[in-house]
Design a protein around this motif. Structure first.
Motif, mmCIF file in Angstrom:
data_model
loop_
_atom_site.group_PDB
_atom_site.id
_atom_site.type_symbol
_atom_site.label_atom_id
_atom_site.label_comp_id
_atom_site.label_asym_id
_atom_site.label_seq_id
_atom_site.Cartn_x
_atom_site.Cartn_y
_atom_site.Cartn_z
ATOM 1 N N GLU A 26 4.343 -1.176 1.809
ATOM 2 C CA GLU A 26 3.098 -1.709 1.145
ATOM 3 C C GLU A 26 2.671 -2.931 1.747
ATOM 4 O OE1 GLU A 26 1.880 -3.104 -3.646
ATOM 5 O OE2 GLU A 26 4.118 -2.795 -3.168
ATOM 6 N N ASP A 30 -0.946 -3.398 3.483
ATOM 7 C CA ASP A 30 -1.877 -4.384 3.156
ATOM 8 C C ASP A 30 -2.278 -5.532 4.479
ATOM 9 O OD1 ASP A 30 -2.197 -3.719 0.658
ATOM 10 O OD2 ASP A 30 -0.532 -5.310 -0.190
ATOM 11 N N SER A 33 -4.860 -3.520 6.601
ATOM 12 C CA SER A 33 -6.152 -3.655 6.296
ATOM 13 C C SER A 33 -6.804 -4.986 6.057
ATOM 14 C CB SER A 33 -6.150 -3.130 4.605
ATOM 15 O OG SER A 33 -5.833 -1.793 4.394
ATOM 16 N N GLU A 110 -9.585 2.249 4.768
ATOM 17 C CA GLU A 110 -9.523 3.175 3.483
ATOM 18 C C GLU A 110 -8.578 3.991 3.511
ATOM 19 O OE1 GLU A 110 -10.799 2.309 0.183
ATOM 20 O OE2 GLU A 110 -11.572 0.746 1.178
ATOM 21 N N ARG A 113 -5.052 2.619 2.967
ATOM 22 C CA ARG A 113 -4.704 2.217 1.515
ATOM 23 C C ARG A 113 -4.705 3.656 0.786
ATOM 24 N NH1 ARG A 113 -9.169 -1.792 1.682
ATOM 25 N NH2 ARG A 113 -8.048 -3.935 1.859
ATOM 26 N N THR A 117 -1.208 5.038 -1.505
ATOM 27 C CA THR A 117 -1.422 5.209 -2.945
ATOM 28 C C THR A 117 -0.779 6.808 -2.970
ATOM 29 O OG1 THR A 117 -3.138 4.013 -3.062
ATOM 30 C CG2 THR A 117 -3.068 5.908 -4.569
#
Length: 127
Positions: A26, A30, A33, A110, A113, A117
């Motif tokens: 995570e 992050d 991105s 994207e 991310r 997820t």
């Protein structure tokens, strides 16, 4: 009874390892991105191609370092898609194509991310 305890310990170690990786992942996702959106895309939009190429090289190095660990836990298809996206970005930057470079960078952000997820620890991913 001994087999049940051993099986429970093995499952706990697997889920614990996955939880540790999830936390690590995570933070990395992050940072990737944010790096893309805050550093690389503005450089592309300003058409600062030398700086942009250095930023892409840094991103590529960091991604491949992360990928070595991620292959143990994440879907290889999604990781390969991000690799393909990174290769396209490198070619667009070398061609000095603002539109395609920025678009592919946004798409990669994207994808990153979405990758996190899809692999997050939740009941759907465990069972």
């Amino acid at each position: 009874m001994k087999d049940l305890v051993i099986a429970a310990v093995i499952v706990a170690v697997l889920i614990g390892g996955w939880a540790v990786f999830d936390h690590y992942s995570e933070k990395k996702i992050d940072s990737f991105s944010s790096y893309i959106e805050d550093e690389i895309i503005p450089s592309v939009e300003d058409e600062n191609w030398d700086e942009c190429r250095q930023l892409i090289d840094t991103l590529s190095h960091r991604w491949h370092k992360y990928k070595k660990k991620a292959l143990f836990f994440l879907d290889t298809t999604e990781i390969s898609e991000i690799d393909y996206s990174l290769a396209r970005i490198e070619k667009y930057v070398d061609a000095r194509d603002v539109s395609n470079s920025a678009g592919e960078l946004n798409a990669m952000s994207e994808q990153l991310r979405f990758l996190h997820t899809q692999e997050k620890i939740n009941p759907e991913n465990i069972f």
